[in-house]
Design a protein around this motif. Structure first.
Motif, PDB file in Angstrom:
ATOM      1  N   MET A   7      -3.209  -8.348 -13.217  1.00  0.00           N
ATOM      2  CA  MET A   7      -3.586  -6.733 -13.140  1.00  0.00           C
ATOM      3  C   MET A   7      -5.013  -6.464 -13.766  1.00  0.00           C
ATOM      4  N   LYS A   8      -5.325  -5.349 -13.672  1.00  0.00           N
ATOM      5  CA  LYS A   8      -6.461  -4.908 -14.088  1.00  0.00           C
ATOM      6  C   LYS A   8      -6.475  -4.543 -15.476  1.00  0.00           C
ATOM      7  N   ALA A   9      -7.355  -5.023 -16.384  1.00  0.00           N
ATOM      8  CA  ALA A   9      -7.567  -4.326 -17.630  1.00  0.00           C
ATOM      9  C   ALA A   9      -9.048  -4.096 -18.295  1.00  0.00           C
ATOM     10  N   THR A  10      -9.024  -3.409 -19.126  1.00  0.00           N
ATOM     11  CA  THR A  10     -10.300  -3.042 -19.561  1.00  0.00           C
ATOM     12  C   THR A  10     -10.500  -3.940 -20.764  1.00  0.00           C
ATOM     13  N   ILE A  11     -11.851  -4.915 -20.708  1.00  0.00           N
ATOM     14  CA  ILE A  11     -12.236  -5.733 -21.751  1.00  0.00           C
ATOM     15  C   ILE A  11     -13.623  -5.248 -22.606  1.00  0.00           C
ATOM     16  N   LEU A  12     -13.594  -5.290 -23.613  1.00  0.00           N
ATOM     17  CA  LEU A  12     -15.029  -5.005 -24.189  1.00  0.00           C
ATOM     18  C   LEU A  12     -15.681  -6.284 -24.586  1.00  0.00           C
ATOM     19  N   HIS A  13     -16.968  -6.319 -23.980  1.00  0.00           N
ATOM     20  CA  HIS A  13     -17.799  -7.774 -24.209  1.00  0.00           C
ATOM     21  C   HIS A  13     -18.729  -7.461 -25.337  1.00  0.00           C
ATOM     22  N   GLY A  14     -19.340  -6.318 -25.335  1.00  0.00           N
ATOM     23  CA  GLY A  14     -20.174  -6.296 -26.732  1.00  0.00           C
ATOM     24  C   GLY A  14     -20.534  -5.041 -26.643  1.00  0.00           C
ATOM     25  N   THR A  15     -21.692  -4.400 -27.507  1.00  0.00           N
ATOM     26  CA  THR A  15     -22.282  -3.247 -27.492  1.00  0.00           C
ATOM     27  C   THR A  15     -22.538  -2.593 -26.224  1.00  0.00           C
ATOM     28  N   ARG A  16     -21.900  -1.469 -26.007  1.00  0.00           N
ATOM     29  CA  ARG A  16     -21.775  -0.515 -24.819  1.00  0.00           C
ATOM     30  C   ARG A  16     -21.687  -1.352 -23.558  1.00  0.00           C
ATOM     31  N   ASP A  17     -20.923  -2.453 -23.623  1.00  0.00           N
ATOM     32  CA  ASP A  17     -20.495  -3.495 -22.395  1.00  0.00           C
ATOM     33  C   ASP A  17     -19.093  -3.391 -22.219  1.00  0.00           C
ATOM     34  N   VAL A  18     -18.593  -2.518 -21.426  1.00  0.00           N
ATOM     35  CA  VAL A  18     -17.101  -2.495 -21.323  1.00  0.00           C
ATOM     36  C   VAL A  18     -16.727  -2.663 -19.548  1.00  0.00           C
ATOM     37  N   ARG A  19     -15.619  -3.315 -19.355  1.00  0.00           N
ATOM     38  CA  ARG A  19     -15.373  -3.843 -17.971  1.00  0.00           C
ATOM     39  C   ARG A  19     -14.135  -3.629 -17.635  1.00  0.00           C
ATOM     40  N   VAL A  20     -13.896  -3.327 -16.397  1.00  0.00           N
ATOM     41  CA  VAL A  20     -12.340  -3.622 -15.873  1.00  0.00           C
ATOM     42  C   VAL A  20     -12.446  -4.944 -15.267  1.00  0.00           C
ATOM     43  N   GLU A  21     -11.485  -5.847 -15.772  1.00  0.00           N
ATOM     44  CA  GLU A  21     -11.130  -7.275 -15.103  1.00  0.00           C
ATOM     45  C   GLU A  21      -9.842  -7.422 -14.583  1.00  0.00           C
ATOM     46  N   GLU A  22      -9.820  -8.556 -14.155  1.00  0.00           N
ATOM     47  CA  GLU A  22      -8.362  -9.254 -13.708  1.00  0.00           C
ATOM     48  C   GLU A  22      -7.966  -9.863 -14.823  1.00  0.00           C
ATOM     49  N   VAL A  23      -6.652  -9.806 -15.286  1.00  0.00           N
ATOM     50  CA  VAL A  23      -6.244 -10.582 -16.192  1.00  0.00           C
ATOM     51  C   VAL A  23      -4.682 -11.024 -15.905  1.00  0.00           C
TER      52      VAL A  23
ATOM     53  N   GLY B 156     -11.955   8.014 -29.934  1.00  0.00           N
ATOM     54  CA  GLY B 156     -13.298   8.012 -30.964  1.00  0.00           C
ATOM     55  C   GLY B 156     -13.419   6.614 -31.762  1.00  0.00           C
ATOM     56  N   SER B 157     -12.230   6.134 -32.002  1.00  0.00           N
ATOM     57  CA  SER B 157     -12.258   4.990 -32.687  1.00  0.00           C
ATOM     58  C   SER B 157     -12.686   3.659 -32.006  1.00  0.00           C
ATOM     59  N   ASP B 158     -12.298   3.998 -30.501  1.00  0.00           N
ATOM     60  CA  ASP B 158     -13.010   2.834 -29.494  1.00  0.00           C
ATOM     61  C   ASP B 158     -14.470   2.719 -29.565  1.00  0.00           C
ATOM     62  N   LEU B 159     -15.059   3.749 -29.843  1.00  0.00           N
ATOM     63  CA  LEU B 159     -16.538   3.996 -29.891  1.00  0.00           C
ATOM     64  C   LEU B 159     -17.189   3.079 -31.026  1.00  0.00           C
TER      65      LEU B 159
ATOM     66  N   ILE C  40     -21.086  -0.758 -34.170  1.00  0.00           N
ATOM     67  CA  ILE C  40     -20.888  -0.386 -35.541  1.00  0.00           C
ATOM     68  C   ILE C  40     -19.780  -1.370 -36.252  1.00  0.00           C
ATOM     69  N   ASN C  41     -18.838  -1.750 -35.629  1.00  0.00           N
ATOM     70  CA  ASN C  41     -17.673  -2.716 -35.703  1.00  0.00           C
ATOM     71  C   ASN C  41     -18.348  -3.885 -34.687  1.00  0.00           C
ATOM     72  N   GLU C  42     -18.598  -4.979 -35.499  1.00  0.00           N
ATOM     73  CA  GLU C  42     -18.994  -6.008 -34.606  1.00  0.00           C
ATOM     74  C   GLU C  42     -17.871  -6.641 -33.474  1.00  0.00           C
ATOM     75  N   VAL C  43     -18.239  -6.680 -32.365  1.00  0.00           N
ATOM     76  CA  VAL C  43     -17.568  -7.735 -31.500  1.00  0.00           C
ATOM     77  C   VAL C  43     -17.993  -9.072 -31.271  1.00  0.00           C
ATOM     78  N   LYS C  44     -16.958  -9.952 -31.674  1.00  0.00           N
ATOM     79  CA  LYS C  44     -17.279 -11.359 -31.774  1.00  0.00           C
ATOM     80  C   LYS C  44     -17.191 -12.062 -30.346  1.00  0.00           C
ATOM     81  N   GLU C  45     -16.255 -11.717 -29.844  1.00  0.00           N
ATOM     82  CA  GLU C  45     -15.989 -12.107 -28.411  1.00  0.00           C
ATOM     83  C   GLU C  45     -15.032 -11.262 -27.599  1.00  0.00           C
ATOM     84  N   PRO C  46     -15.210 -11.114 -26.285  1.00  0.00           N
ATOM     85  CA  PRO C  46     -14.606  -9.967 -25.452  1.00  0.00           C
ATOM     86  C   PRO C  46     -13.291  -9.800 -25.967  1.00  0.00           C
TER      87      PRO C  46
END
Lengths: 348, 348
Positions: free
Chosen positions: B1-17, B39-42, B48-54
């Motif tokens: 299926m397709k799902a949204t993945i946050l990879h890092g700052t301002r880098d959000v993608r839809v990918e196959e999972v 708003g909390s996803d922002l 501002i909240n660190e993203v260590k891995e996708p």
């Protein structure tokens, strides 16, 4: 007349001062028949709040009306009255919603008012009470002397303990934790029990105070403090926490404990003047712990609590374990300072 | 299926999972028909909240039940369901008093649960929902598509705005101030009006949001911020302050304003995740200002708010001013980040 003057750290004396007189039509002169020492009087007494020059002190008293100004409608000479620890007009928008401690025209005892006119302290022979109609609460008859200590607590500690319970939202059937075994905390136990709490946990490590808490309605005593005390409360509540918590000390440690033992969704009602308290908003947010309270509007609760005392439903006067003549007020302070007394009553 | 993945700052993608499957008897699989950006996803999106891995992201969604575990009693395939932003068993002691956000067995979307099993994020085609009976709230029939945006807000923002109003103790006839004109603040306006507030003051400086606030029931708009904004509210209330205040931002400035405009005895209901907020306990104590709130137990409010949406009593879906296919989720984020959109809806 004689009045109590705080001169500096641990230096409190009874001295001769000018007799007060009616200054405004809304004033009343009250002959003090009983007064007491407040935990908050100990902050300047101990030098924690600086005392720059000698000043009158005391804000908890009951007595007999001697004279009223021409504008006073509800009181007459001879009435027995209870004075809340702040005066208030009882008509401004804040008073109208029961927040007399924020009265737009109110103030405190023991210093000049906004127009520079002296308002006497409560630990003296007489007090000029401003805004007498809005401030003083009378009894229908002069009460039996045995009821005076309980009525005197309505000046402050009993109303303050009650405010903590109101702010914490205590409801019938609740499990309530009271942090602090001073006079206010003990009155908080009375309030929680009177409001129908099923379980009242008093945190106290002093045997005499534990006994008094039990007399007032505490069902459980936790003697441990800090994390050990918190764990004990969590054990008592099957890991859930308390439905309502009363914080009646004002220190950071007490607030930390209060928040730790509150169940999610509960409110900590706090009435101890905060000294070194930092609220942990992250924890509060995550666990939905509210905090509410502040300077108690004891005037709001006075008529109801007066009736509860007169009917014998509550007997908060048991918090007084020392009674002295006004001339020995220094010992009244010292005994509380050294925790030899829970609360001292003085008779002018 | 397709799902949204946050990879890092301002880098959000839809990918196959991997497609999710039932892992426990209490699970349900939901085919997401609409989801949105919070708003909390922002906070992590902005770094501002660190993203260590996708990682998977999203926690607000509605959809159709595809499959249920053998232990699920209240749902069946084909049901339209609204998912609160946290899952909960709805039976533990915290859930029983309406604090499902503190559920002893609950958790969040988009990461491994306590046993290490992946719980899908909400911004994808399917979600495995744990504790489905306790979590999901169904409608009797599949609702008309025009109602889907409003039902979707019950996942989070509408329930969160409602929680702010509950925590602030809004009552019929009150004057209520809402600090914050994001989706939650706007929903707070709806909540205050629905609870019978006579006057609802929305603090907003954006014209489109002011209009929406008015549509939702705001009677007054204050565009100024900081001390100027506080003075404007005090003017509107004849110097008294508000009976209840909703703080729907989470910054120190917003909390300062909220406390400043609260009348003595009032409570600030706060629901914005606190970032840099320090509570001024001295001021709170002196003025008897309470603070309450936290992570909203939206599950508690969901049945009632669902019925209010279905009856047309409230239309919180108007907060969505951008609708995109899931494939364009990056733009859904960017538009909110740049404040081009109040709130973005995505359709898988």
């Amino acid at each position: 007349m004689k009045a109590t003057i705080l001169h500096g750290t641990r230096d409190v004396r009874v001295e001769e001062v000018d007799d007060p007189t009616i200054q405004r039509p809304t004033d009343a002169l009250v002959r003090v028949t009983a007064a007491c020492v407040c935990g908050s009087d100990l902050w300047p007494y101990r030098g924690i709040n600086e005392v720059k020059e000698p000043r009158r002190i005391g804000h908890e008293f009951v007595g007999i009306v001697e004279e009223v100004g021409s504008g006073v409608r509800s009181l007459r000479p001879g009435d027995f009255v209870i004075a809340p620890f702040l005066f208030s007009d009882n008509t401004c928008p804040h008073c109208q919603v029961g927040m007399q401690s924020a009265c737009q025209h109110g103030g405190g005892y023991g210093g000049p008012d906004t127009e520079g006119i002296m308002v006497d302290g409560g630990q003296g022979e007489y007090v000029r009470v401003p805004l007498a109609d809005g401030t003083l609460v009378a009894t229908r008859e002069v009460p039996d002397d045995s009821l005076v200590p309980s009525l005197l607590t309505l000046s402050d500690v009993m109303g303050t303990g009650w405010h903590a319970a109101v702010a914490a939202g205590v409801r019938k059937g609740d499990t309530v934790v009271v942090v602090g075994d001073g006079a206010v905390g003990l009155c908080g136990v009375i309030a929680a029990a009177r409001m129908g709490a099923e379980r009242v946990v008093a945190m106290s490590r002093h045997e005499s105070r534990q006994k008094l808490a039990t007399h007032f309605g505490a069902t459980d005593i936790v003697a441990a403090r800090g994390e050990e005390g918190e764990a004990a409360v969590m054990d008592l509540t099957d890991g859930v926490g308390a439905d309502a918590v009363l914080e009646c000390v004002g220190t950071g440690e007490a607030m930390t404990t209060a928040i730790a033992v509150a169940r999610p969704g509960a409110t900590v009602g706090y009435v101890g003047v905060p000294h070194g308290v930092e609220l942990p908003i992250g924890t509060m947010f995550r666990r939905n712990i509210g905090v509410g309270g502040g300077v108690a509007p004891v005037r709001q609760y006075l008529p109801q609590l007066r009736d509860d005392v007169l009917s014998g439903a509550i007997d908060p006067g048991a918090v007084f374990d020392l009674e002295l003549p006004l001339s020995e007020v220094a010992e009244a302070y010292a005994a509380m300072d050294e925790r030899r007394a829970i609360k001292s009553l003085v008779r002018p």
